[in-house]
Design a protein around this motif. Structure first.
Motif, mmCIF file in Angstrom:
data_model
loop_
_atom_site.group_PDB
_atom_site.id
_atom_site.type_symbol
_atom_site.label_atom_id
_atom_site.label_comp_id
_atom_site.label_asym_id
_atom_site.label_seq_id
_atom_site.Cartn_x
_atom_site.Cartn_y
_atom_site.Cartn_z
ATOM 1 N N SER A 113 -4.632 34.718 -0.706
ATOM 2 C CA SER A 113 -3.321 35.457 -0.850
ATOM 3 C C SER A 113 -2.890 35.026 -2.238
ATOM 4 C CB SER A 113 -2.867 35.343 0.523
ATOM 5 O OG SER A 113 -2.109 33.832 0.697
ATOM 6 N N SER A 114 -2.682 35.549 -2.870
ATOM 7 C CA SER A 114 -2.258 34.938 -4.665
ATOM 8 C C SER A 114 -0.726 35.379 -4.702
ATOM 9 C CB SER A 114 -2.838 36.220 -5.229
ATOM 10 O OG SER A 114 -2.233 37.668 -5.567
ATOM 11 N N ARG A 115 -0.166 35.249 -3.540
ATOM 12 C CA ARG A 115 1.333 36.056 -3.754
ATOM 13 C C ARG A 115 1.935 35.322 -2.056
ATOM 14 N NH1 ARG A 115 3.735 41.453 -5.263
ATOM 15 N NH2 ARG A 115 2.876 40.530 -7.107
ATOM 16 N N VAL A 116 3.208 35.272 -1.466
ATOM 17 C CA VAL A 116 3.681 34.689 -0.139
ATOM 18 C C VAL A 116 4.683 34.402 -0.490
ATOM 19 C CG1 VAL A 116 3.628 32.336 -0.681
ATOM 20 C CG2 VAL A 116 3.217 33.425 1.598
ATOM 21 N N ASP A 117 5.690 35.176 0.884
ATOM 22 C CA ASP A 117 7.119 35.375 0.475
ATOM 23 C C ASP A 117 7.650 34.307 1.391
ATOM 24 O OD1 ASP A 117 6.594 38.310 -0.764
ATOM 25 O OD2 ASP A 117 7.237 39.026 0.653
ATOM 26 N N LEU A 118 8.450 32.960 0.392
ATOM 27 C CA LEU A 118 9.099 32.244 1.137
ATOM 28 C C LEU A 118 10.353 32.320 0.863
ATOM 29 C CD1 LEU A 118 6.950 29.179 -0.391
ATOM 30 C CD2 LEU A 118 6.535 30.622 1.631
ATOM 31 N N GLY A 119 11.101 31.387 1.713
ATOM 32 C CA GLY A 119 12.372 31.489 1.761
ATOM 33 C C GLY A 119 13.397 30.467 3.106
ATOM 34 N N VAL A 120 14.691 31.648 3.254
ATOM 35 C CA VAL A 120 15.195 30.870 3.986
ATOM 36 C C VAL A 120 16.066 32.198 5.135
ATOM 37 C CG1 VAL A 120 16.141 28.482 2.587
ATOM 38 C CG2 VAL A 120 17.560 31.073 2.513
ATOM 39 N N ARG A 121 17.115 31.925 6.076
ATOM 40 C CA ARG A 121 17.771 32.528 6.869
ATOM 41 C C ARG A 121 19.175 31.824 6.488
ATOM 42 N NH1 ARG A 121 15.301 37.041 7.917
ATOM 43 N NH2 ARG A 121 17.594 37.419 8.392
ATOM 44 N N THR A 155 -1.629 30.995 1.996
ATOM 45 C CA THR A 155 -1.966 30.407 3.101
ATOM 46 C C THR A 155 -1.797 29.880 3.359
ATOM 47 O OG1 THR A 155 -3.675 32.881 4.528
ATOM 48 C CG2 THR A 155 -2.965 30.601 5.128
ATOM 49 N N GLU A 156 -2.543 27.688 2.113
ATOM 50 C CA GLU A 156 -2.049 26.879 2.876
ATOM 51 C C GLU A 156 -0.965 26.508 1.841
ATOM 52 O OE1 GLU A 156 -3.664 25.101 4.107
ATOM 53 O OE2 GLU A 156 -5.786 26.182 4.753
ATOM 54 N N HIS A 157 -0.195 27.086 0.959
ATOM 55 C CA HIS A 157 0.819 27.131 0.064
ATOM 56 C C HIS A 157 2.132 27.596 1.644
ATOM 57 C CE1 HIS A 157 3.474 27.061 -3.382
ATOM 58 N NE2 HIS A 157 4.027 27.724 -3.031
ATOM 59 N N ALA A 187 6.385 25.553 5.009
ATOM 60 C CA ALA A 187 6.809 25.457 6.669
ATOM 61 C C ALA A 187 6.288 24.311 7.025
ATOM 62 C CB ALA A 187 6.177 25.744 6.858
ATOM 63 N N ALA A 188 5.238 22.728 6.090
ATOM 64 C CA ALA A 188 5.300 21.596 7.352
ATOM 65 C C ALA A 188 6.325 21.023 7.006
ATOM 66 C CB ALA A 188 3.460 20.827 6.867
ATOM 67 N N ARG A 189 6.423 20.813 5.185
ATOM 68 C CA ARG A 189 7.398 19.918 4.649
ATOM 69 C C ARG A 189 8.409 19.923 5.262
ATOM 70 N NH1 ARG A 189 8.809 19.693 -2.243
ATOM 71 N NH2 ARG A 189 9.831 18.370 -1.849
ATOM 72 N N VAL A 190 8.957 21.459 5.285
ATOM 73 C CA VAL A 190 10.687 21.779 6.271
ATOM 74 C C VAL A 190 10.598 21.145 7.787
ATOM 75 C CG1 VAL A 190 12.403 22.712 6.442
ATOM 76 C CG2 VAL A 190 11.047 23.629 4.776
ATOM 77 N N ALA A 191 9.212 21.094 8.128
ATOM 78 C CA ALA A 191 9.924 20.711 9.899
ATOM 79 C C ALA A 191 9.415 18.922 9.676
ATOM 80 C CB ALA A 191 7.654 21.121 10.294
ATOM 81 N N THR A 192 8.466 18.240 8.491
ATOM 82 C CA THR A 192 8.318 16.727 8.864
ATOM 83 C C THR A 192 9.570 16.184 8.181
ATOM 84 O OG1 THR A 192 6.178 17.054 7.767
ATOM 85 C CG2 THR A 192 7.252 15.092 7.225
ATOM 86 N N VAL A 227 8.845 32.212 6.630
ATOM 87 C CA VAL A 227 7.954 32.572 5.798
ATOM 88 C C VAL A 227 7.228 33.882 6.240
ATOM 89 C CG1 VAL A 227 6.224 29.786 5.562
ATOM 90 C CG2 VAL A 227 6.923 31.339 7.580
ATOM 91 N N GLU A 228 6.712 34.228 5.010
ATOM 92 C CA GLU A 228 5.491 36.026 5.730
ATOM 93 C C GLU A 228 4.364 36.386 4.194
ATOM 94 O OE1 GLU A 228 7.140 37.775 7.991
ATOM 95 O OE2 GLU A 228 8.573 36.872 8.691
ATOM 96 N N ARG A 229 4.053 37.788 5.497
ATOM 97 C CA ARG A 229 2.798 37.916 4.392
ATOM 98 C C ARG A 229 2.050 36.903 3.862
ATOM 99 N NH1 ARG A 229 4.858 42.905 3.503
ATOM 100 N NH2 ARG A 229 7.476 42.187 3.089
ATOM 101 N N LEU A 230 1.125 36.175 5.198
ATOM 102 C CA LEU A 230 0.653 34.804 4.802
ATOM 103 C C LEU A 230 -1.325 34.667 5.287
ATOM 104 C CD1 LEU A 230 2.307 32.823 7.433
ATOM 105 C CD2 LEU A 230 2.489 32.619 5.327
#
Length: 494
Positions: A256-264, A346-348, A353-358, A432-435
């Motif tokens: 996937s060349s684009r992904v949605d990342l963000g917050v609530r 997907t990896e991105h 998500a992993a960085r925040v969880a860590t 994270v969306e559209r993975l």
């Protein structure tokens, strides 16, 4: 475990969410034999215990005790799909709109609909959305009232946002969903379909000469199904399986060349009220410095922020609480990140998500708007609806560009309505969306493996209930067309 005798059917549908259900319904209504495999249980069986307590006549206070015991949601499988397990929003009841924006090759800003691109034309997408609503109403969904008057104040003077979409939408309670899903299940089973609960698909094998073998883990052991066509409609939690399957059987795809990342973003309901005056789910967008779209997403008035385990990390979503609204409202703020050539979306997103969880010790991380802006952090607990979270500085675990986009969105919201988002409001990550990998699909959602379709979230093209239903119907109609054509060819040969 024992292996059951192979079952022969015309089509196997994997996943009992809106995409899979509408695919199965379309096939059954045309006289096809369908086996629908759902990893979870029936919808009522899979509901949150808090909702079950309410439906069983418990008081709100008693019901809330269940929520306090469940810091991370596990009610994401089961017939109806994750979205129908909570009060939710269907969207686009009046007409389909082009709610997203991007930078066109000539440098201009253009709007588009993800469903339009998935299905090849806006007219086809609009027609399928209309038909999805018609079927929902046939199955017992109470029609919404007349559209509310458009909220002109959201439009501002045209300089705050690059694009504003206030399309009228329909809210759906769990009580309504239970009726719809029960009716749909009953029709499937009455007219030649098999709804097989607690059947988790484990493998799909294309057969020499055509057709497929589908394997599943079931309460009675391993089961095998033989079918002419397979429609995959798994949700976000099925991402690892879809990735592995595509690689193994040669489904053409690319990272996937684009992904949605963000917050609530979450604030007091009365603070965000001006944003929701006349529109359930306003979609406000602008382009950031890199030309990437930044937008509001899934606005939940009187709702909660919920978390669930995902890709060995954690992810957040908004929960509508129409029957028992809270004193809070929340909305997503997402950046569509366009990745450089060779990067894997997907990896991105997983790394995001992993960085925040860590940083959060396995939990989502929450800051106040003031804290995200570099002002002092408040003392004591935050006023967030999340149960189990880490109060930290999101600037320490989010990319600088995402922090900038979130603060810019907040500034623009406060320009539109001064005081809309106070400094005490909270910002929680990750979202994270559209993975899914970018599958090479036809306008009918058929993959490079003839007879194998991917719909809903797993198509990598769309998310959402009505979008999922539309893709399920499109794939099923393609199956019917192909089989009619094949039968005609066989008849001519004989």
């Amino acid at each position: 475990m024992s292996e059951q005798t192979p079952a022969r059917t015309d089509a196997v549908v994997i996943g009992g969410g809106p995409a899979g259900l509408f695919a199965a319904l379309t096939l059954v209504r045309a006289g096809r034999r369908v086996a629908l495999l759902e990893a979870g249980g029936d919808m009522r069986e899979s509901l949150c215990s808090r909702l079950v307590a309410r439906m069983n006549g418990r008081t709100v206070r008693d019901a809330e005790k269940f929520r306090l015991q469940c810091p991370r949601c596990t009610c994401l499988t089961g017939l109806g799909g994750a979205a129908f397990h909570f009060d939710t929003n269907l969207g686009y009841i009046s007409s389909l709109t082009r709610s997203k924006i991007e930078t066109a090759p000539d440098g201009t800003v253009r709007s588009y609909s993800g469903l339009e691109r998935a299905l090849g034309s806006f007219e086809r997408a609009q027609d399928l959305i209309s038909q999805a609503y018609r079927i929902f109403y046939e199955l017992g969904l109470p029609p919404a009232g007349p559209p509310q008057q458009e909220n002109d104040s959201l439009l501002g003077d045209g300089t705050v946002f690059d694009h504003v979409d206030t399309a009228y939408s329909q809210s759906v309670t769990v009580d309504d969903s239970l009726v719809v899903i029960a009716q749909l299940k009953a029709e499937l089973e009455r007219d030649g379909g098999s709804v097989l609960l607690h059947h988790r698909a484990t493998d799909i094998e294309p057969l020499t000469g055509g057709g497929f073998e589908v394997r599943a883990d079931t309460p009675g052991g391993s089961a095998v199904f033989h079918a002419e066509d397979v429609i995959v409609g798994v949700g976000k939690l099925g991402l690892p399986w879809v990735r592995d399957l595509a690689r193994r059987i040669g489904v053409r795809h690319r990272p996937s060349s684009r992904v949605d990342l963000g917050v609530r973003l979450e604030a007091n309901r009365e603070d965000l009220a001006p944003l929701l005056d006349g529109c359930h789910n306003p979609k406000l967008s602008f382009l950031n410095e890199e030309g990437h779209s930044v937008r509001t997403f899934c606005v939940c008035e009187g709702g909660r922020v919920m978390q669930y385990g995902f890709l060995d990390a954690v992810a957040l979503d908004g929960q509508h609480c129409l029957n028992q609204p809270t004193t809070k409202s929340n909305l997503g703020i997402l950046t569509t990140v366009n990745l450089p050539e060779g990067a894997d979306g997907t990896e991105h997103a997983g790394a995001f998500a992993a960085r925040v969880a860590t940083y959060g010790g396995g939990r989502p991380v929450v800051s106040t708007v003031d804290q995200l802006s570099g002002r002092p952090a408040p003392d004591g607990p935050l006023t967030t609806s999340l149960i189990n979270y880490h109060h930290g500085d999101l600037r320490d675990c989010l990319p600088e560009s995402i922090v900038r986009d979130v603060l810019t969105m907040i500034d623009r919201l406060n320009t539109l309505h001064p005081g809309l988002v106070p400094g005490t409001a909270t910002v929680a990550a990750p979202v994270v969306e559209r993975l899914f990998p970018d599958l090479d699909l036809s306008d009918d959602l058929e993959s490079s493996v003839p007879g194998l379709y991917f719909v809903g979230d797993s198509s990598s093209k769309i998310i959402g209930i009505t979008y999922g239903a539309a893709t399920g119907m499109a794939a099923a109609r393609s199956v019917l067309h192909r089989r009619v054509a094949a039968a005609a060819t066989t008849g001519r040969r004989s």
